[in-house]
Design a protein around this motif. Structure first.
Motif, PDB file in Angstrom:
ATOM      1  N   HIS A   1     -25.190 -27.454  29.036  1.00  0.00           N
ATOM      2  CA  HIS A   1     -25.754 -28.591  28.307  1.00  0.00           C
ATOM      3  C   HIS A   1     -26.857 -29.209  29.150  1.00  0.00           C
ATOM      4  O   HIS A   1     -26.866 -29.086  30.381  1.00  0.00           O
ATOM      5  N   SER A   2     -27.792 -29.908  28.495  1.00  0.00           N
ATOM      6  CA  SER A   2     -28.828 -30.654  29.194  1.00  0.00           C
ATOM      7  C   SER A   2     -29.282 -31.802  28.308  1.00  0.00           C
ATOM      8  O   SER A   2     -28.975 -31.844  27.118  1.00  0.00           O
ATOM      9  N   SER A   3     -30.000 -32.747  28.914  1.00  0.00           N
ATOM     10  CA  SER A   3     -30.499 -33.895  28.160  1.00  0.00           C
ATOM     11  C   SER A   3     -31.910 -34.218  28.604  1.00  0.00           C
ATOM     12  O   SER A   3     -32.182 -34.355  29.806  1.00  0.00           O
ATOM     13  N   SER A   4     -32.790 -34.376  27.638  1.00  0.00           N
ATOM     14  CA  SER A   4     -34.173 -34.751  27.939  1.00  0.00           C
ATOM     15  C   SER A   4     -34.297 -36.228  28.266  1.00  0.00           C
ATOM     16  O   SER A   4     -35.359 -36.681  28.694  1.00  0.00           O
ATOM     17  N   GLU A   5     -33.216 -36.994  28.089  1.00  0.00           N
ATOM     18  CA  GLU A   5     -33.259 -38.445  28.287  1.00  0.00           C
ATOM     19  C   GLU A   5     -32.798 -38.863  29.681  1.00  0.00           C
ATOM     20  O   GLU A   5     -32.701 -40.058  29.970  1.00  0.00           O
ATOM     21  N   THR A   6     -32.508 -37.919  30.549  1.00  0.00           N
ATOM     22  CA  THR A   6     -32.103 -38.235  31.912  1.00  0.00           C
ATOM     23  C   THR A   6     -32.823 -37.314  32.885  1.00  0.00           C
ATOM     24  O   THR A   6     -33.426 -36.312  32.482  1.00  0.00           O
TER      25      THR A   6
ATOM     26  N   THR B   1     -20.169 -38.357  27.641  1.00  0.00           N
ATOM     27  CA  THR B   1     -20.155 -38.137  26.201  1.00  0.00           C
ATOM     28  C   THR B   1     -18.856 -37.441  25.833  1.00  0.00           C
ATOM     29  O   THR B   1     -18.241 -36.756  26.646  1.00  0.00           O
TER      30      THR B   1
ATOM     31  N   ASP C   1     -26.348 -39.705  24.825  1.00  0.00           N
ATOM     32  CA  ASP C   1     -26.437 -38.773  25.945  1.00  0.00           C
ATOM     33  C   ASP C   1     -27.446 -39.257  26.981  1.00  0.00           C
ATOM     34  O   ASP C   1     -28.383 -38.547  27.340  1.00  0.00           O
ATOM     35  N   ASN C   2     -27.263 -40.477  27.479  1.00  0.00           N
ATOM     36  CA  ASN C   2     -28.072 -41.012  28.575  1.00  0.00           C
ATOM     37  C   ASN C   2     -27.352 -42.214  29.176  1.00  0.00           C
ATOM     38  O   ASN C   2     -26.241 -42.555  28.747  1.00  0.00           O
TER      39      ASN C   2
ATOM     40  N   ARG D   1     -35.177 -32.375  32.854  1.00  0.00           N
ATOM     41  CA  ARG D   1     -33.980 -32.636  32.063  1.00  0.00           C
ATOM     42  C   ARG D   1     -32.759 -32.610  32.975  1.00  0.00           C
ATOM     43  O   ARG D   1     -32.624 -31.711  33.820  1.00  0.00           O
TER      44      ARG D   1
END
Length: 403
Positions: free
Chosen positions: A206-211, A256, A275-276, A184
């Motif tokens: 914060h974090s994103s599983s899409e990047t 974002t 969020d990617n 992530r």
């Protein structure tokens, strides 16, 4: 941010073809020679704008990465100084990589930057001005406490690019480090009471599983209503926050718009804020590793980014330089609160000379008109026109839209 490049050779024939230097820019910042990439630590101090940047003092290809340093009074004309940081210690011997500048409570600046040790383990370090009374900040001193932040064992090569730090309402400093954790993209949060001793927070901001890997993160507040910029530590009801990330796998800067909960240190993008990399970008061209700063003199937030070359490393070595910085842009939140608006800083208008003004010109269908008096290789053109009648215009057909 770091890059590992192989050395290339070139021929005398290619060298002769490139000596004319046709691709040097007219008003974007670039040093006289050698490699540059990410902008680092832009700020204003004692009325002087400072721009640091990833720089190779020895070659036009990546390597020997230091912090180049230039200053300006107008964000247009720049004076080159000796590098502010050079690889010299165990914690940065492989390079003084990207980071940010923070104005401390006493008004003096401090630099947080990523260093690479002999095994390319990424470590966060601190440097301060040798003489804070010098508005040009020519000399910097590395902290004897370095490294001040170290990565987890499994994240030794994915722990870099500290943001500008901000001071919480509790009097504690906070900073983000770019990271990839469990596949992530992640903004790891650290806290400090004295800007020297830092402790990782219980959870990332914060974090994103899409990047994947987030480089050069940037978090800052924006007014919900108004174009003025804000200091990074501003917290009140009339603001939103923007989180910008540079994604290593795609070379894309996206952002974002959302809410930063400063009590729990959690950032949440607004509903609909993607969020990617397919979300909002600051630029859709060659624009990466962007960095913003608050211009306290003119109350504006300014972005600068690295514009990388499309030429090969072989050609870069021949022409003797590679990379430039985007022209500084003022940014603010649009009235709908969903995206940023940006425009070149007003100082760019000082480059306008020898104005050619044509008014009340009638253009017939299929006609063309040569504009005399414009001899520059680059020109700033503004055109306004009116159409006297739409009687012959085609009626819009909704089937013209893409399916």
């Amino acid at each position: 941010m770091q890059y590992l490049y192989k050395r290339h050779t070139y021929t005398k024939e290619k060298e002769s073809l490139l000596m004319a230097q046709p691709y040097r820019t007219a008003y974007h910042f670039q040093p006289p020679k050698n490699w540059i990439n990410d902008p680092n630590g832009p700020m204003i101090y004692k009325g002087i704008y400072h721009l640091f940047y990833q720089y190779n003092p020895e070659s036009a290809e990546w390597g020997n990465i230091s912090w180049g340093h230039s200053t300006s009074t107008d964000l247009v004309n720049w004076t080159i100084h000796p590098p502010a940081l050079l690889p010299s210690d165990t914690y940065d011997i492989s390079g003084c990589w990207s980071g940010s500048a923070t104005i401390l409570q006493d008004g003096t600046p401090a630099i947080l930057y990523t260093g690479g040790d002999s095994q390319n383990v990424q470590l966060q370090n601190l440097a301060v001005p040798k003489d804070p009374s010098d508005p040009y900040l020519v000399e910097w001193v590395k902290s004897p406490h370095n490294p001040i932040m170290t990565p987890h064992e499994e994240e030794k090569e994915s722990f870099r690019d500290p943001t500008t730090a901000w001071l919480g309402t509790d009097g504690i400093w906070r900073v983000l480090i770019g990271n990839e954790r469990k596949n992530r993209g992640t903004a790891v949060l650290y806290k400090s009471e004295d800007f020297v001793h830092w402790t990782e927070a219980e959870r990332p901001l914060h974090s994103s599983s899409e990047t994947t890997m987030w480089e050069c993160p940037d978090l800052f507040p924006v007014l919900i209503d108004g174009e003025n910029g804000l200091d990074i530590s501003e917290i009140f009801s009339g603001i939103k926050h923007v989180l910008k990330n540079s994604v290593a796998r795609s070379f894309v800067d996206y952002y974002t718009v959302g809410v930063y909960d400063h009590h729990n240190d959690v950032y949440t993008p607004d509903e609909g804020s993607v969020d990617n990399e397919s979300g909002l970008r600051l630029d859709y061209g060659r624009y990466y590793a962007s960095k913003s700063f608050f211009d306290s003199e003119k109350k504006r937030r300014i972005f600068i980014a690295w514009v990388n070359e499309s030429t090969s490393r072989e050609i870069d070595l021949i022409k003797g330089w590679s990379g430039l910085q985007s022209f500084p842009r003022k940014i603010w939140l649009d009235k709908g609160g969903k995206q940023l608006i940006q425009w070149p800083v007003e100082e760019i208008e000082t480059l306008r000379t020898n104005k050619v003004d044509l008014q009340n010109i009638t253009l017939e269908a299929g006609s063309k008109r040569e504009i005399s008096g414009v001899t520059a290789a680059q020109a700033d053109v503004e055109i306004s026109f009116t159409i006297p009648s739409f009687d012959r215009a085609e009626v819009y057909d909704s089937n013209w839209r893409n399916p």
